[in-house]
Design an enzyme around this catalytic site. Structure first.
Site, PDB file in Angstrom:
ATOM      1  N   HIS A 214      -8.470  51.975 -40.526  1.00  0.00           N
ATOM      2  CA  HIS A 214      -9.816  52.454 -40.220  1.00  0.00           C
ATOM      3  C   HIS A 214     -10.076  53.708 -41.029  1.00  0.00           C
ATOM      4  CE1 HIS A 214     -12.190  55.375 -37.558  1.00  0.00           C
ATOM      5  NE2 HIS A 214     -13.092  54.494 -37.955  1.00  0.00           N
TER       6      HIS A 214
ATOM      7  N   ASN B 201     -13.483  56.523 -41.921  1.00  0.00           N
ATOM      8  CA  ASN B 201     -14.875  56.897 -41.718  1.00  0.00           C
ATOM      9  C   ASN B 201     -15.128  58.244 -42.382  1.00  0.00           C
ATOM     10  OD1 ASN B 201     -16.721  58.632 -39.424  1.00  0.00           O
ATOM     11  ND2 ASN B 201     -17.590  56.750 -40.261  1.00  0.00           N
TER      12      ASN B 201
ATOM     13  N   HIS C 135       1.073  59.317 -44.276  1.00  0.00           N
ATOM     14  CA  HIS C 135       0.754  60.701 -43.908  1.00  0.00           C
ATOM     15  C   HIS C 135       0.896  61.644 -45.110  1.00  0.00           C
ATOM     16  CE1 HIS C 135      -0.178  60.966 -39.576  1.00  0.00           C
ATOM     17  NE2 HIS C 135       0.407  59.786 -39.521  1.00  0.00           N
TER      18      HIS C 135
END
Lengths: 303, 303
Positions: A110, A112, A145
């Protein structure tokens, strides 16, 4: 409105987001090899609209979307209340991605990026990327990460630790006592104090957006041909059930969209193609599924 | 607390609900022939607990639950705020049923009866039964509503029209602009003014509960062996997706339970075994699927 605070315009931001959408789709179609994103422009009930681009039944991607929108209108009442905004109009633009994979060994991802502006000149950025592996592979989570940290560090050494923790807190399913996946970064209300800072924040969210393909494609390519069993497919569907629970019960963007009369089909492109629920499913102790559950907690330092 | 208002005790009510659960399970196991409900007692974090009874992979029932609970504790803050309650303790008991069927021609059914009491002696009943056919058959919907009307009419001629409309309003999915199914009856906060009325309301909710098998079994038996195509199975999974959307986004019982630390696995027994989402799925005009969508609106007078 102070001209020094205005900085980069909303037109420039939405244009850059639109280009980002295109860039990501080109990259995903190339990586998948078999998938073609549809192109569906739509109009908002008030002002503006969006470009919904979804894909299904690819080699890597079973179902997903890379959506762009730029809408404006009267400030919703709850924005006035919750954020103590008195301005009457808002403008919001963003790119949202959710990809569900064919192979249980390829994670759900995901992303955004978003920008919000009021008619009085208040503005902020938000966004993030987070990864939801059906099977957690700590080395992959670490590399993921590391990519995010390196993007953050180009702007501010405080960003990664702050936004990593924010993601842990945000992508948490209280009723399941588990995180949605291995987290990533999440940030909201990044409010610039001046034009220079606004430009910097804009560059930051664009850098996050541009890191998306690096955050996904190498992992997807390395695992999309991995063999998987029926048991692993069932586990994937159960994890997708959790994903649907998070999005429908807690995700602020989803609830904001549904409650303000957003375009339902674009908002709910995040839902999985197929999901499963089983009563009180517990994986065998010591199994890869049980090991994955052990990783779904806040505060894991993947790096 | 006025003794005249107390009427039937909470112990008597929860005992009757527990017996209702048993009676329904006996009837369902007999009708299904292949399914066996599990029996799982659990303790609430404060006082009381429940008996979760779920079933899967039957002849009629693919997944479902008939759950009983009787819990008490400190009044949740939002109950104090939303219902202007000053009493410090609550007691709540109820039976909740959701059954997902193997065959797309057998509807999903939901039933709930519940009783709530505060330490200050305020009490009320709630409940209802509603039907969610994957394929709406108007004759079946009519017969289903006739059963409910006849139960209501034994108590009050106003009940059916009031509670039928309440169900239309409650089981509505705003972001889809459609009702969950063909409705039924729904009622809440039936507050007795005196002991006699309390007994009458109690008898009413028990009558609703006892009508459950009549509302489900004949329809299930008449259609559970009906042949179905792959296309019809896909449609069933899409409708189940809507069911999950309603329960996770809007259903008050579900959200109340999740937000007050209820037992997640018991609450979410309502979720389907398998559900599907497809972007902007539109059935062919004139198809049985399109016809069903045409019925999913408020205010249809089935009788």
């Amino acid at each position: 409105m102070n001209e020094d605070v205005s900085g980069v315009t909303k037109e420039a931001i939405s244009q850059a987001f639109r280009e980002l959408q295109e860039e990501i789709i080109v990259g995903l179609e190339k990586a998948d090899g078999a998938v073609k994103f549809t192109t569906e422009p739509w109009q908002h009930t008030t002002t503006g609209g969006g470009l919904t681009r979804v894909a299904a039944n690819g080699r890597i991607i079973e179902k997903g979307g890379v959506n762009f929108s730029a809408v404006g209108g009267s400030m919703p009442e709850f924005m006035k209340t919750n954020h103590q905004i008195t301005d009457s109009e808002f403008f919001a633009t963003g790119v949202s991605i959710v990809l569900h994979s064919v192979n249980p060994h390829v994670p759900i991802i995901h992303m955004n990026v978003r920008y919000f502006e009021t008619s009085g000149g208040t503005s902020w950025f938000g966004g993030g990327i987070d990864l939801t592996p059906h099977y957690v592979v700590p080395d992959d989570a670490q590399r993921f990460h590391e990519i995010l940290r390196s993007v953050c560090n180009r702007f501010d050494p405080d960003f990664y630790p702050r936004f990593k923790q924010w993601a842990d807190d945000y992508f948490f399913i209280p009723h399941r006592h588990e995180t949605r996946g291995v987290g990533g970064i999440f940030f909201d209300h990044l409010k610039p104090d001046n034009a220079q800072e606004k430009t910097r924040f804009f560059q930051f969210v664009m850098a996050v957006g541009r890191s998306f393909l690096d955050c996904y494609v190498p992992f997807a390519l390395s695992r999309c041909e991995a063999p998987f069993s029926q048991k692993e497919k069932v586990w994937q569907l159960l994890r997708r059930g959790r994903y649907a629970e998070f999005n429908l019960v807690y995700d602020r963007g989803t609830r904001f969209g549904l409650e303000t009369g957003g375009r339902t089909e674009s908002i709910l492109m995040s839902l999985p193609p197929l999901a499963r629920w089983a009563y009180d499913f517990k994986p065998e102790p010591g199994s890869p599924e049980a090991e994955t559950l052990g990783w779904l907690r806040k505060g894991v330092e993947w790096i």
